[in-house]
Design a protein around this motif. Structure first.
Motif, short mmCIF file in Angstrom:
data_model
loop_
_atom_site.label_atom_id
_atom_site.label_comp_id
_atom_site.label_asym_id
_atom_site.label_seq_id
_atom_site.Cartn_x
_atom_site.Cartn_y
_atom_site.Cartn_z
N THR A 200 0.84 -1.20 0.00
CA THR A 200 0.00 0.00 0.00
C THR A 200 0.87 1.25 0.00
O THR A 200 2.10 1.17 -0.05
CB THR A 200 -0.92 0.03 1.24
OG1 THR A 200 -0.12 0.32 2.41
CG2 THR A 200 -1.63 -1.32 1.44
N ARG A 224 -3.18 -1.47 -4.61
CA ARG A 224 -3.58 -0.59 -3.50
C ARG A 224 -2.74 0.67 -3.39
O ARG A 224 -2.96 1.48 -2.49
CB ARG A 224 -3.53 -1.39 -2.20
CG ARG A 224 -4.48 -2.60 -2.20
CD ARG A 224 -4.27 -3.50 -1.01
NE ARG A 224 -4.64 -2.85 0.23
CZ ARG A 224 -4.43 -3.37 1.44
NH1 ARG A 224 -3.84 -4.56 1.54
NH2 ARG A 224 -4.80 -2.72 2.52
N ARG A 226 -1.70 4.35 -4.33
CA ARG A 226 -2.48 5.50 -4.81
C ARG A 226 -1.58 6.70 -5.09
O ARG A 226 -0.38 6.66 -4.88
CB ARG A 226 -3.56 5.86 -3.78
CG ARG A 226 -4.53 4.72 -3.48
CD ARG A 226 -5.49 5.05 -2.36
NE ARG A 226 -6.40 3.95 -2.09
CZ ARG A 226 -7.54 3.76 -2.72
NH1 ARG A 226 -7.93 4.62 -3.67
NH2 ARG A 226 -8.30 2.72 -2.43
N CYS A 248 -1.55 -0.26 -11.91
CA CYS A 248 -1.86 0.41 -10.63
C CYS A 248 -3.01 1.37 -10.92
O CYS A 248 -2.80 2.55 -11.26
CB CYS A 248 -0.63 1.18 -10.11
SG CYS A 248 0.76 0.13 -9.67
N ASN A 250 -5.18 2.96 -9.32
CA ASN A 250 -5.45 4.13 -8.48
C ASN A 250 -4.38 5.21 -8.60
O ASN A 250 -4.41 6.20 -7.88
CB ASN A 250 -5.58 3.71 -7.01
CG ASN A 250 -6.81 2.84 -6.77
OD1 ASN A 250 -7.90 3.18 -7.21
ND2 ASN A 250 -6.63 1.72 -6.10
#
Length: 293
Positions: A200, A224, A226, A248, A250
Motif C-alpha cells: 500500500t 492498492r 495510490r 496500478c 489508483n
C-alpha cells in the motif's frame, strides 16, 4: 636451436602455469557448460577445472541450470570460498536449502545473489545469506513466495549496505516487513515490489522517505498504491530515474506528471497519448491533432 624447436612442439596446454595463466586468462572466458565438459577429458583437466572453480569469483548456472545434477553443483562449489556473485536462475526445479546453505556458509564475500524462481528453497536460505553475507549489495528473489516477514527482517538487520532487491511476487510480504527493510537499508537504489496486492501507500512512502538515493522502483500490479505515495516519492527521491506503475489503477496522471517533467521514465503513457494510440488502432492510421489549441 633444434632442441628449442622440439621443446616448443611438445609443449601442451596443461604445461602452462595453472593459477597464473590458465585460470585467470583462459578459463575465465569459457562458458560454464564447456568447463563441465572439459572435466571429462582427463584426470588432469578435471583437476584443472576444480582449481578454477575453487578460485572463481562469479558462478552462474543460467545457460545450463537444468542440466547440472545436484551432486555436480555441490562438487563444483565445495572448495570455493571467494565467490562474489552467485546466480541460480533456471535451477528452480532442483535447488534446495541442502545445496545452498554450505555455499553461503563458506562464502562471506558474496555481493550479488540471484535466487529468482527457486521455489523449493525456504526462509532458511535467506536467513543464511543475511547471517553469512553481510557485504551483500544485490539480491534477486523474484517469484520466491517462501520469502516471509521474518526472513526479510533478518536480511535488513544484517545487510544494511543492500543497493538493489527484487521482491517481485513475494506475496507473503506486507507493509510492515517492507517498511522495516526501508528503515534499515538506506542505500537502496533499485527496488521491485511488483505483483503484490498487499503493498500500500505505507510501504511506498516509507521507502521514499528513507531511501533518498532511489533510482528505480517497480510497483507493477500493486493495486492498492495510490496518488498520495507517488507524490511523496516525487518529493523525497530526486534521483529517481524509472518508475513502473502499470496496472496500478489508483495511480493517475495528476501524480505522475511532476515526475514526467523531471524526465523520469514511466511505463504508462499519458492519457492523451494512450487515446491517440487507441484511435490509431481503430482507424488504422494516426490522425493529425493540433496539440497547441
Amino acid at each position: 636451436m633444434m632442441g628449442e624447436e622440439a621443446n616448443i612442439r611438445t609443449c601442451h596446454l596443461l604445461d602452462l602455469p595453472w593459477e597464473d595463466v590458465l585460470v585467470p586468462h583462459i578459463l575465465c572466458y569459457l562458458p560454464l557448460q564447456h568447463l563441465v565438459s572439459l572435466q571429462r577429458v582427463s584426470k588432469q583437466f578435471h583437476n584443472l577445472i576444480q582449481v578454477y572453480l575453487a578460485n572463481c569469483r562469479t558462478f552462474g548456472l543460467s545457460p545450463i541450470g537444468l542440466c547440472v545434477p545436484k551432486e555436480a553443483f555441490c562438487s563444483m562449489l565445495k572448495d570455493n570460498k571467494v565467490l562474489q556473485s552467485l546466480s541460480l536462475q533456471n535451477c528452480s526445479d532442483w535447488v534446495t536449502d541442502k545445496e545452498l546453505l554450505p555455499v553461503f556458509g563458506q562464502n562471506q564475500h558474496l555481493q550479488r545473489v540471484d535466487m529468482s524462481g527457486c521455489v523449493w528453497l525456504t526462509r532458511h536460505s535467506l536467513v543464511a545469506v543475511s547471517l553469512s553475507c553481510t557485504h551483500l549489495q544485490h539480491l534477486g528473489l523474484a517469484h520466491c513466495e517462501w520469502v516471509d516477514s521474518l526472513s526479510l527482517r533478518s536480511l535488513a538487520d544484517h545487510c544494511g549496505g543492500l543497493q538493489s532487491i527484487d521482491l517481485t511476487a513475494c506475496r507473503q510480504l506486507k507493509d510492515d516487513a517492507i517498511c522495516y527493510l526501508a528503515k534499515k537499508c538506506l542505500k537502496l537504489r533499485s527496488l521491485s515490489l511488483a505483483v503484490n496486492a498487499n503493498v500500500t501507500d505505507e510501504s511506498v512512502e516509507e521507502v521514499a522517505k528513507n531511501c533518498r538515493g532511489l533510482e528505480q522502483l517497480d510497483l507493477t500490479g500493486c493495486l492498492r498504491v495510490r496518488n498520495q505515495s507517488i507524490r511523496t516519492l516525487a518529493e523525497y527521491c530526486p534521483k529517481l530515474q524509472s518508475l513502473k506503475v502499470n496496472h496500478c489503477h489508483n495511480v493517475t496522471e495528476s501524480s505522475l506528471d511532476p515526475l514526467r517533467k523531471r524526465n523520469v521514465v514511466i511505463d504508462v503513457e499519458p492519457p492523451l497519448q494512450r487515446a491517440l494510440v487507441l484511435l490509431q488502432d481503430v482507424l488504422g492510421f494516426a490522425p493529425f491533432i493540433n496539440l497547441q489549441i
